[in-house]
Write a protein that holds these residues in place. Sequence first.
Motif, PDB file in Angstrom:
ATOM      1  N   GLY A   1       0.819  -1.211   0.000  1.00  0.00           N
ATOM      2  CA  GLY A   1       0.000   0.000   0.000  1.00  0.00           C
ATOM      3  C   GLY A   1       0.850   1.257   0.000  1.00  0.00           C
ATOM      4  N   PHE A   2       1.955   1.248   0.730  1.00  0.00           N
ATOM      5  CA  PHE A   2       2.870   2.395   0.757  1.00  0.00           C
ATOM      6  C   PHE A   2       3.478   2.645  -0.621  1.00  0.00           C
ATOM      7  N   ILE A   3       3.819   1.576  -1.314  1.00  0.00           N
ATOM      8  CA  ILE A   3       4.367   1.717  -2.680  1.00  0.00           C
ATOM      9  C   ILE A   3       3.314   2.338  -3.594  1.00  0.00           C
ATOM     10  N   GLY A   4       2.076   1.873  -3.481  1.00  0.00           N
ATOM     11  CA  GLY A   4       0.995   2.441  -4.289  1.00  0.00           C
ATOM     12  C   GLY A   4       0.753   3.910  -3.969  1.00  0.00           C
ATOM     13  N   LEU A   5       0.804   4.263  -2.698  1.00  0.00           N
ATOM     14  CA  LEU A   5       0.613   5.652  -2.287  1.00  0.00           C
ATOM     15  C   LEU A   5       1.709   6.557  -2.844  1.00  0.00           C
ATOM     16  N   ARG A   6       2.936   6.081  -2.840  1.00  0.00           N
ATOM     17  CA  ARG A   6       4.042   6.877  -3.412  1.00  0.00           C
ATOM     18  C   ARG A   6       3.824   7.132  -4.892  1.00  0.00           C
ATOM     19  N   LYS A   7       3.311   6.137  -5.614  1.00  0.00           N
ATOM     20  CA  LYS A   7       3.027   6.320  -7.039  1.00  0.00           C
ATOM     21  C   LYS A   7       1.920   7.348  -7.252  1.00  0.00           C
ATOM     22  N   PHE A   8       0.891   7.317  -6.403  1.00  0.00           N
ATOM     23  CA  PHE A   8      -0.192   8.280  -6.539  1.00  0.00           C
ATOM     24  C   PHE A   8       0.275   9.700  -6.227  1.00  0.00           C
ATOM     25  N   LYS A   9       1.180   9.856  -5.290  1.00  0.00           N
ATOM     26  CA  LYS A   9       1.662  11.193  -4.935  1.00  0.00           C
ATOM     27  C   LYS A   9       2.515  11.812  -6.037  1.00  0.00           C
ATOM     28  N   LYS A  10       3.031  11.012  -6.943  1.00  0.00           N
ATOM     29  CA  LYS A  10       3.832  11.541  -8.050  1.00  0.00           C
ATOM     30  C   LYS A  10       2.958  12.134  -9.148  1.00  0.00           C
ATOM     31  N   ILE A  11       1.656  11.911  -9.074  1.00  0.00           N
ATOM     32  CA  ILE A  11       0.746  12.468 -10.080  1.00  0.00           C
ATOM     33  C   ILE A  11       0.620  13.961  -9.824  1.00  0.00           C
ATOM     34  N   LYS A  12       0.861  14.739 -10.869  1.00  0.00           N
ATOM     35  CA  LYS A  12       0.796  16.200 -10.769  1.00  0.00           C
ATOM     36  C   LYS A  12      -0.160  16.721 -11.838  1.00  0.00           C
ATOM     37  N   PRO A  13      -0.681  17.910 -11.615  1.00  0.00           N
ATOM     38  CA  PRO A  13      -1.515  18.503 -12.668  1.00  0.00           C
ATOM     39  C   PRO A  13      -0.653  18.851 -13.887  1.00  0.00           C
ATOM     40  N   PRO A  14      -1.267  18.975 -15.055  1.00  0.00           N
ATOM     41  CA  PRO A  14      -0.487  19.306 -16.259  1.00  0.00           C
ATOM     42  C   PRO A  14       0.019  20.755 -16.193  1.00  0.00           C
ATOM     43  N   GLU A  15       1.137  20.972 -15.489  1.00  0.00           N
ATOM     44  CA  GLU A  15       1.641  22.311 -15.194  1.00  0.00           C
ATOM     45  C   GLU A  15       2.017  23.087 -16.455  1.00  0.00           C
ATOM     46  N   LYS A  16       2.632  22.431 -17.414  1.00  0.00           N
ATOM     47  CA  LYS A  16       3.033  23.132 -18.634  1.00  0.00           C
ATOM     48  C   LYS A  16       1.819  23.629 -19.402  1.00  0.00           C
ATOM     49  N   SER A  17       0.790  22.805 -19.484  1.00  0.00           N
ATOM     50  CA  SER A  17      -0.424  23.203 -20.199  1.00  0.00           C
ATOM     51  C   SER A  17      -1.135  24.344 -19.481  1.00  0.00           C
ATOM     52  N   ILE A  18      -1.182  24.278 -18.164  1.00  0.00           N
ATOM     53  CA  ILE A  18      -1.826  25.339 -17.393  1.00  0.00           C
ATOM     54  C   ILE A  18      -1.081  26.652 -17.572  1.00  0.00           C
ATOM     55  N   ALA A  19       0.249  26.607 -17.482  1.00  0.00           N
ATOM     56  CA  ALA A  19       1.046  27.822 -17.655  1.00  0.00           C
ATOM     57  C   ALA A  19       0.883  28.389 -19.059  1.00  0.00           C
ATOM     58  N   SER A  20       0.870  27.522 -20.054  1.00  0.00           N
ATOM     59  CA  SER A  20       0.715  27.964 -21.434  1.00  0.00           C
ATOM     60  C   SER A  20      -0.665  28.579 -21.655  1.00  0.00           C
ATOM     61  N   ALA A  21      -1.696  27.967 -21.094  1.00  0.00           N
ATOM     62  CA  ALA A  21      -3.054  28.501 -21.246  1.00  0.00           C
ATOM     63  C   ALA A  21      -3.183  29.850 -20.547  1.00  0.00           C
ATOM     64  N   LYS A  22      -2.568  29.996 -19.362  1.00  0.00           N
ATOM     65  CA  LYS A  22      -2.600  31.274 -18.658  1.00  0.00           C
ATOM     66  C   LYS A  22      -1.870  32.348 -19.449  1.00  0.00           C
ATOM     67  N   GLN A  23      -0.748  31.979 -20.034  1.00  0.00           N
ATOM     68  CA  GLN A  23       0.014  32.933 -20.828  1.00  0.00           C
ATOM     69  C   GLN A  23      -0.789  33.362 -22.057  1.00  0.00           C
TER      70      GLN A  23
END
Length: 179
Positions: free
Chosen positions: A103-125
């Motif tokens: 379960g700890f291994i699975g939780l670490r994998k889930f925590k690595k999920i991030k929002p699409p930062e490049k797309s958000i920054a590009s859309a804001k720009q």
Amino acid sequence: MSDPGNYAGSTDRSIGQLVASATAEMSALVHDEIALAKAEVRQDVKRGAIGSAAFIAAGVLLLFTMPMLSFAAAYGIHNLGLGLAWSFLIVAGAFILLAALIGFIGLRKFKKIKPPEKSIASAKQTAAVLQKAKPHPRPSIAADAIIERSGSSLAKSIEGGSGKDSGKGKADAVARSST
């Protein structure tokens, strides 16, 4: 040398060409941003799938192997000289630790999920640039000048109308409707 009318800075381009160019560039920008968002989401979905698979594996391990392995291990420990109850508690504790590790291994994998930062920054720009871009106001042209240049039947009907005031009223109505 190249034709000066073929590059973006040319002043010889018509309004239609400028609108077509702007539309094509905006379309390309939107398509590129969508492709970037898809690529980022695809990576996060892959990480999420790996994390989900780890949680599922932990659940399957607990559900299907626990009864058989628990009895086998407990009776094996009991044969070493411990009481039967202590043997079952030791086996249960070992399976709980194994499930916690998975379960700890699975939780670490889930925590690595991030929002699409490049797309958000590009859309804001892009949004910031588009908010600053304002259309140029049309120069104010008198209604009479528009009517005279058009040479249309409307201009003739205004001139041939009953009195100068009625023609002026129609010209004002045309000017208001064209702006």
